[in-house]
Design a protein around this motif. Structure first.
Motif: not given
Length: 228
Positions: A101-103, A108-109, A121-124, A153-160
């Motif tokens: 996840g982004a948090e 970590f960053a 944030d910029r990458t997401v 996965g980090v950006s939570k792209m829809p699975l389909w």
């Protein structure tokens, strides 16, 4: 590296001039796996390649085509199972990105000397704008073909959507290399040699990008200290 496989059904790769490299061992293991459990073995091998990017798909995929040409299974089965394997491996890394996840990445960053939470944030934000193209075309770029699943996965792209784009991009990439092994037979390594050049170009580009990032970040830190 040129690998030579026997023309018989035996799943072994003889040494080339006494060179028992890890690539030769990988080819040997891949052919043996596919000859034992059939086309499912091709899927297992390519799923592992997704999870461990140092394993080259340029070796695994032609072995599936070569094994199919020997009659162990059909060309359609080779393409089907390698694509399924690509999707399964990609979803595992997608799950890792979703779990991180982004948090967690921002935290970590914040602890790293040359990274900032804003970098995450910029990458997401970039991935949310270009994620579809990144996943589709990323499946056809060495190294990135595996790693691109994590930011998805980090950006939570829809699975389909992730599954559809991964499947489409993987099918194109897999078809090129499986067909090379099927049609070229023992000369499949010709395509692998050209693919290796592409891999070196990608590695060099990544190296230049990382070097430029470090240079820019260190320069900005020095400038900030002077202004303080």
């Amino acid at each position: 590296m040129t690998l030579t496989l026997p023309r018989s059904g035996a799943g072994s790769a003889p040494d080339s001039g006494g060179d028992s490299s890890w690539l030769t061992s990988l080819a040997d293991w891949t052919v043996s796996l596919m000859e034992v459990i059939g086309p499912v073995g091709a899927g297992v091998a390519i799923a592992l390649e997704n999870l461990f990017p140092p394993l080259p798909s340029e070796v695994v995929l032609p072995m599936a085509g070569l094994t199919a040409s020997r009659g162990s299974f059909t060309l359609f089965e080779a393409l089907l199972w390698t694509t399924i394997g690509s999707i399964v491996g990609a979803f595992m890394l997608y799950g890792l990105g979703r779990w991180l996840g982004a948090e967690r990445l921002r935290a970590f960053a914040a602890k790293m000397p040359l990274l900032h939470p804003e970098d995450v944030d910029r990458t997401v934000a970039w991935f949310e704008r270009h994620g579809g193209k990144a996943v589709f075309f990323g499946r056809m770029i060495p190294i990135f073909r595996s790693l691109i699943s994590i930011p998805a996965g980090v950006s939570k792209m829809p699975l389909w959507r992730f599954g559809l784009l991964t499947g489409a991009g993987s099918l194109i990439w897999n078809t090129i290399f499986v067909l090379s092994g099927y049609l070229l037979g023992e000369n499949w390594h010709i395509v692998e040699e050209y693919a290796s050049i592409l891999q070196y170009v990608v590695i060099a580009a990544v190296g230049v990008g990382v070097a430029w990032f470090l240079y820019s970040r260190v320069r900005s830190l020095i400038a900030a200290k002077k202004d303080a």
